[in-house]
Design an enzyme around this catalytic site. Structure first.
Site, mmCIF file in Angstrom:
data_model
loop_
_atom_site.group_PDB
_atom_site.id
_atom_site.type_symbol
_atom_site.label_atom_id
_atom_site.label_comp_id
_atom_site.label_asym_id
_atom_site.label_seq_id
_atom_site.Cartn_x
_atom_site.Cartn_y
_atom_site.Cartn_z
ATOM 1 C CG ASP A 26 -0.172 0.088 2.715
ATOM 2 O OD1 ASP A 26 0.800 -0.374 3.006
ATOM 3 O OD2 ASP A 26 -0.993 -1.045 3.376
ATOM 4 C CG ASP A 28 1.161 4.219 4.436
ATOM 5 O OD1 ASP A 28 -0.422 4.092 4.043
ATOM 6 O OD2 ASP A 28 1.372 3.163 5.206
ATOM 7 C CG ASP A 104 9.038 1.503 12.509
ATOM 8 O OD1 ASP A 104 9.389 2.824 11.974
ATOM 9 O OD2 ASP A 104 8.281 0.980 12.937
HETATM 10 P P1 ATP Z 1 4.013 -2.675 5.954
HETATM 11 O O1 ATP Z 1 3.078 -2.026 5.636
HETATM 12 O O2 ATP Z 1 4.715 -2.998 4.850
HETATM 13 O O3 ATP Z 1 3.907 -3.317 6.865
HETATM 14 P P2 ATP Z 1 5.422 -0.234 6.710
HETATM 15 O O4 ATP Z 1 6.571 0.487 7.271
HETATM 16 O O5 ATP Z 1 4.223 0.356 5.978
HETATM 17 O O6 ATP Z 1 5.444 -2.021 6.448
HETATM 18 P P3 ATP Z 1 3.166 0.451 9.346
HETATM 19 O O7 ATP Z 1 2.591 0.255 10.352
HETATM 20 O O8 ATP Z 1 2.172 0.618 7.334
HETATM 21 O O9 ATP Z 1 3.917 -0.186 8.403
HETATM 22 O O10 ATP Z 1 3.550 1.677 9.223
HETATM 23 C C1 ATP Z 1 3.973 3.001 8.118
HETATM 24 C C2 ATP Z 1 4.695 3.861 8.729
HETATM 25 O O11 ATP Z 1 4.705 4.610 10.295
HETATM 26 C C3 ATP Z 1 5.833 3.109 8.970
HETATM 27 O O12 ATP Z 1 6.823 2.476 7.823
HETATM 28 C C4 ATP Z 1 6.970 3.708 9.844
HETATM 29 O O13 ATP Z 1 7.738 5.278 9.447
HETATM 30 C C5 ATP Z 1 6.070 4.096 10.700
HETATM 31 N N1 ATP Z 1 5.222 3.752 11.775
HETATM 32 C C6 ATP Z 1 4.754 2.351 11.720
HETATM 33 N N2 ATP Z 1 3.991 1.863 13.337
HETATM 34 C C7 ATP Z 1 4.898 3.149 14.369
HETATM 35 C C8 ATP Z 1 5.058 2.854 15.183
HETATM 36 N N3 ATP Z 1 5.073 1.912 16.053
HETATM 37 N N4 ATP Z 1 6.624 3.657 15.801
HETATM 38 C C9 ATP Z 1 7.252 4.688 15.232
HETATM 39 N N5 ATP Z 1 6.920 4.811 13.653
HETATM 40 C C10 ATP Z 1 5.571 3.470 13.406
HETATM 41 MG MG MG Z 2 2.194 -0.183 5.436
#
Ligand code: ATP
Ligand code: MG
Length: 357
Positions: A26, A28, A104
């Site tokens: 996805d 963002d 993170d």
């Molecule tokens: P995926 O969707 O592939 O699992 P992602 O990196 O997109 O990985 P998400 O949980 O969708 O993970 O979160 C989007 C973004 O928001 C992350 O890339 C990060 O920058 C931020 N983020 C998400 N969760 C946290 C957290 N617990 N602490 C700090 N930043 C976070």
């Molecule tokens: Mg994501």
């Protein structure tokens, strides 16, 4: 967003995945517009979330998540920490560089402007993607304490991306695992789905074990795996994870019910055997042991009833495979959970040789 005069960047997982040659699941967006401003600019926008307010811009059945830049809020009384250092609210808006540092991992904090073809990198995330390294931004211990789910995220991204966790960040995982007890069980359920139903369950499972986190999530199963007959159960669990990954890879459906049936089986099974030894019938023992296993598990990871009910049916059908003659066979095969229960039986052969056909 840019046409409306706002800053807007693709951010987080999608940028990381693109750079790592993985197809993003996805996209963002991060922006300097407030959720209310996003809503005014897009008719198809819905605002969601309390703890973390976000805008969803819908396109048909799909949507793009748009988040306003967050400030770090350091030394600011608008961000609250618990006594363990856990962050309670995170709704202070800020600038893009502040937004970057409260994310993170460095590899999750890259901003891509597709119009200019430019990546903004405030935390050396680009270097870490190249080096295939997961590194928390800032002081790792403080960042894990702020949000202990990051312990699981470290493992999940290591499994998904085949990246290495930076040594200090890795070393802290085992010692901080107990902090997961403070996380709401519903949030851990969401995280468990991402760990075990995203196509990287086998590697996630092995890494959770390696980093001592499996025990923090599934204490009763971990106790069986560490016990004397644990090797056979471990083999069954690993095969279950690998099967799920294969199903996802070939586009077959997977369900949390089957996954939790596998993960909790060793704990349920041991308890069932103890109850049988006390004189309970097999059916009663399974019923009571399932009750026991679910009751204990939901204190850590909530399993919604729509998954725990079919999970228990998968278990309850197991002894019925021993009757292979007469009318009962037909009834078993027409049970809505027959197929799942049969697949589960095949997995159990790895734990129990006597089931070998
Ligand atoms: P995926 O969707 O592939 O699992 P992602 O990196 O997109 O990985 P998400 O949980 O969708 O993970 O979160 C989007 C973004 O928001 C992350 O890339 C990060 O920058 C931020 N983020 C998400 N969760 C946290 C957290 N617990 N602490 C700090 N930043 C976070
Ligand atoms: Mg994501």
């Amino acid at each position: 967003m840019q046409r409306h005069g706002y800053q807007a960047y693709l951010v987080g997982g999608c940028v990381r995945d693109l750079l790592a040659d993985i197809e993003p699941k996805d996209f963002d967006v991060a922006t300097d517009a407030t959720p209310e401003q996003v809503k005014r600019a897009f008719r198809s926008c819905r605002l969601i979330g309390r703890r973390f307010r976000l805008a969803h811009i819908h396109f048909g059945r799909d949507y793009i998540e748009v988040a306003t830049f967050r400030g770090s809020g350091n030394g600011d009384d608008r961000t609250e920490l618990t006594k363990e250092g856990r962050l309670l609210a995170d709704n202070v808006y800020g600038s893009i560089d502040e937004d970057a540092v409260r994310r993170d991992f460095t590899v999750n904090a890259l901003y891509l402007d597709p119009q200019r073809g430019q990546i903004l990198d405030y935390v050396s995330g680009y270097r870490d993607v190249r080096a295939r390294t997961l590194r928390l931004i800032g002081d790792p211990e403080a960042r894990y304490r702020e949000d202990p789910v990051r312990l699981l995220r470290a493992v999940r991204f290591a499994a998904k991306l085949d990246f290495t966790i930076e040594p200090r960040c890795a070393e802290l995982i085992a010692t901080l695992g107990t902090l997961l007890k403070n996380i709401p069980p519903a949030r851990l359920f969401e995280e468990a789905l991402k760990l075990f139903l995203s196509g990287h369950a086998r590697r996630s499972f092995d890494l959770l074990q390696e980093y001592g986190l499996f025990r923090a999530l599934f204490a009763d199963t971990a106790a069986v795996l560490d016990g004397e007959s644990g090797a056979a159960s471990l083999e069954m669990l690993r095969a279950g994870m690998a099967n799920t990954d294969e199903r996802i890879a070939s586009g077959k459906p997977v369900t949390p019910a089957f996954m939790f049936a596998t993960l909790l089986w060793p704990a349920m099974r041991r308890h069932q055997q103890q109850l049988e030894a006390q004189g309970h019938t097999v059916a009663d023992a399974i019923h009571m042991a399932a009750e026991w296993a679910v009751f204990r598990q939901v204190a850590r990871i909530s399993i919604p009833r729509r998954f725990s009910t079919p999970m228990r049916e998968i278990w309850q059908l197991q002894p019925r495979f021993e009757n292979r003659h007469g009318k009962r066979v037909g009834r078993l095969m027409s049970h809505p959970r027959f197929r799942a229960a049969y697949d589960f039986l095949l997995l159990r052969v790895l734990e129990d040789e006597s089931l070998e056909p």
